[in-house]
Scaffold this motif. Sequence first.
Motif: not given
Length: 891
Positions: A138-148
């Motif tokens: 889920s941290s990858s999910v959150a990071g992707h959403k913040r950046a992309f």
Amino acid sequence: MENTETGKAVRTTCPYCGVGCGVIATPDGNGGATIAGDTEHPANFGRLCSKGSALGETLALETRLLHPEIDGQRVTWDAALDHVSSRISDIKEEHGPGSIAFYLSGQLLTEDYYVANKLAKGFIGTPHVDTNSRLCMSSSVAGHKRAFGADIVPQCYDDLELADLIVLVGSNAAWCHPILYQRIQVARAERGVRVVVIDPRRTATCEGADLHLPIEPGKDSVLWNGLLVHLADKGLVDWRFIGDHTEGFPEALAEARGQAGSIASIAIETGLNGIDIETFFSWWSEAPKVVSCYSQGVNQSAQGTDKVNAIINCHLATGRIGKIGSGPLSLTGQPNAMGGREVGGLANMLAAHMGFSPADRSRVSRFWQAPNLITDEGLKAVQMFDAIADGRIKALWVMGTNPAVSLPQADYVRAALCKLELFVVSENVVSNDTAAEAGVRLPAAAWGEKDGTVTNSERRISRQRKFLPLAGEARPDWWILSEVAKRLGYERYFAFESVSDIFREHASLSHFENGGTRPFDLGVLTDLSPASYDQLAPVQWPISQPGASGTERLFGEGGFATPNGRARFVTVRMPKLAAEVNEAWPFVLNTGRVRDQWHTMTRTGLSPRLWRHISEPFVEVHPSDAETMGLVQGQLAEVETASGKAVLRTLINEGQAPGSIFAPIHWSGQNSSAGRIGALVHPFTDPVSGQPEAKATPARISPLGVAYYGVVLSRVVPQIDDLAYWARSATSFGWTTHIALREGPTDWGAWSKTFMPDGEQVSFEDPSSNLFRVATLNSGRLEAVAYFASKPELPSLAWLASIFERTDLTANDRRSVLAGRPIEGLADEGDIICVCFQVGAHRIREAIRSGCNSVEDIGCALRAGTNCGSCVPELRRLLSDATSVSLDAAE
């Protein structure tokens, strides 16, 4: 290849990690199947790891839940479904829809996930739907959403073979993603690709790396912020890409510069060597093509989302994203973690990568014709179980996962489950730590019986096809959910007759009012006929036209999923640790996986050969810490945190950082007395993603006082009372049970008869050496053997399997059994290194002494390392150890 008849090969997908390997299964007509890698699948090209290779050994029905049960009593499906739907209605009426929760799993197929999410969020009206993917990605999910702007992995696996530099951050890929690791190693050997590993531990992955950075837990973002500053100061950023396709760079750089002023300051903050930091910065800056892979060591952190964005920031700053051989690549932990994210399986998502904006809610509501669509996100996993503990949630449906083992504070979780008014599990095993607490148990289809799709780490959708008939009364998860939905009055909206019906609806929702605004778009698959769905080849979304293989890379020329199309640099501030060591808790507990087991071992634990490499729960300790704490190799240790305790076998390992200890997550109450590591993990979570911190729990460790260590090998599980410790593993002939006694018996012979099977008993006792050994034979066949000693120095066990296979033991066999070593005509493999071909350390060392000077030589001589390759790092270590011994002797 879709026929389930005997001898008809079926193409399907492996049910383990997120690599998503293709598998060819050929049913044998007796409920089993032979397993091979699918040479045509682009994720693995025919290779399988040790777990995938052993899938055929996990298909037996002995541990399966085969019939619906209520309060331990077998009932009909109608009775079970009526009960579940009636209780859900009653609880919703009395306490509101928010009193009901679903906890799902990355083991579910996308179609199962879709129906669960639709029923809960659109029709029951509860937002409390989360998944065990919360614990891994889920941290990858959150990071992707913040950046992309959306949860999108921009790269593909081929980039691992095309890069000039590969950085593995918080990833023991050699053990956790071995097929991808072997692709990396081939590129390293053939093209000279450099590999950097950033990990507090020196893992097996480091054996195939050019540089290891043993960073202090939680400090990854400091290192990556330092790299961002280095790139800016050296004039190595891509100003065109930054200007045309991003926003927020000045702010992110200013924050990074404020905390990463010099190599010396970074070294102090991260615990790294300054020269190694300079080397890493230089390699990353100068390599034309870089892939940065991150996994659990990044995600399972109270700073996980910031770590992800710190990595992505460096790729955005250099324009190294979505290009051949260049970009950030999240290595997913579970087979369908990404598929679950696509349908909204996380509590902070709605469906089809849509959120809770008015436009998204309106779109989903109209498409589903949902009468009770939720208005906002629900509770994430850790908070969900807090709500169960304090009574806010009254009903819980768990599907395909084992939270009483895997969640932080697992003892607290198990106690909370007992408070529920309705607790339903959909499960394919008759017993695990979670199912044992459930009032309703529904038999779900297992791998081999399931039909649908999964999505791997590179956005590739693959078919999982059934090749075995449903066992007993087991049913697919989507069918179970749909039947409950119909009983709740929603028959019109859940009239699915097949998985292809569900997939078409899922694809249609992704395309509904899309118009190219949302990258997750399966529009070209909305009209698949059942036959076309059955024949669907692996495909990467987004898909532009029918029959295409999909899109390999995204964002190479911008086009991000944000409202203005620009990627966002994220300001990553100095990390704050969730909890720090102190005098009471002087060690940092790190948790993770081992090579040959999966999650809580309800499947891999059925394969005897997968136990041969590691058979007990253990804790790794650095030699200096072991000496300080009075621990010796093989001794039992008690590991304690503020949340719980565990008893584990001590492994002293120089690859473990001083002040840090490591324990694997797999053991449960089903196979150990106190090996549930989830019970020790503290409940802190990342403030953005809600992902638990599983890599840095303050802990203490001390020797466990025991009088005797023992091991029992038996055809049946031995029943022994009042043990200080036990751990059980499957063998080809029965079971191996490691035990420890608080006190030695006054009469060993009489005591051993209380648990050894009936038959001719032979024994050996040496009071002066505190040794006792006993064996039971029946008609010349070995039934059981047990060894006891006051020190943790017990005989090697691998050779004993061949003794159990014999039907008439010779005199030498009997002497060997009591001696604890082969006397004549038997080979002692020692510790098994290569699980695929059952090659032990003794035979490998002998091959090295006989002239094998490389991994390739060992493979030619013994076949070790020639299948999945996950043992190759250990083969390299044995070669290195032999070289060191030779040099010492020469001196």
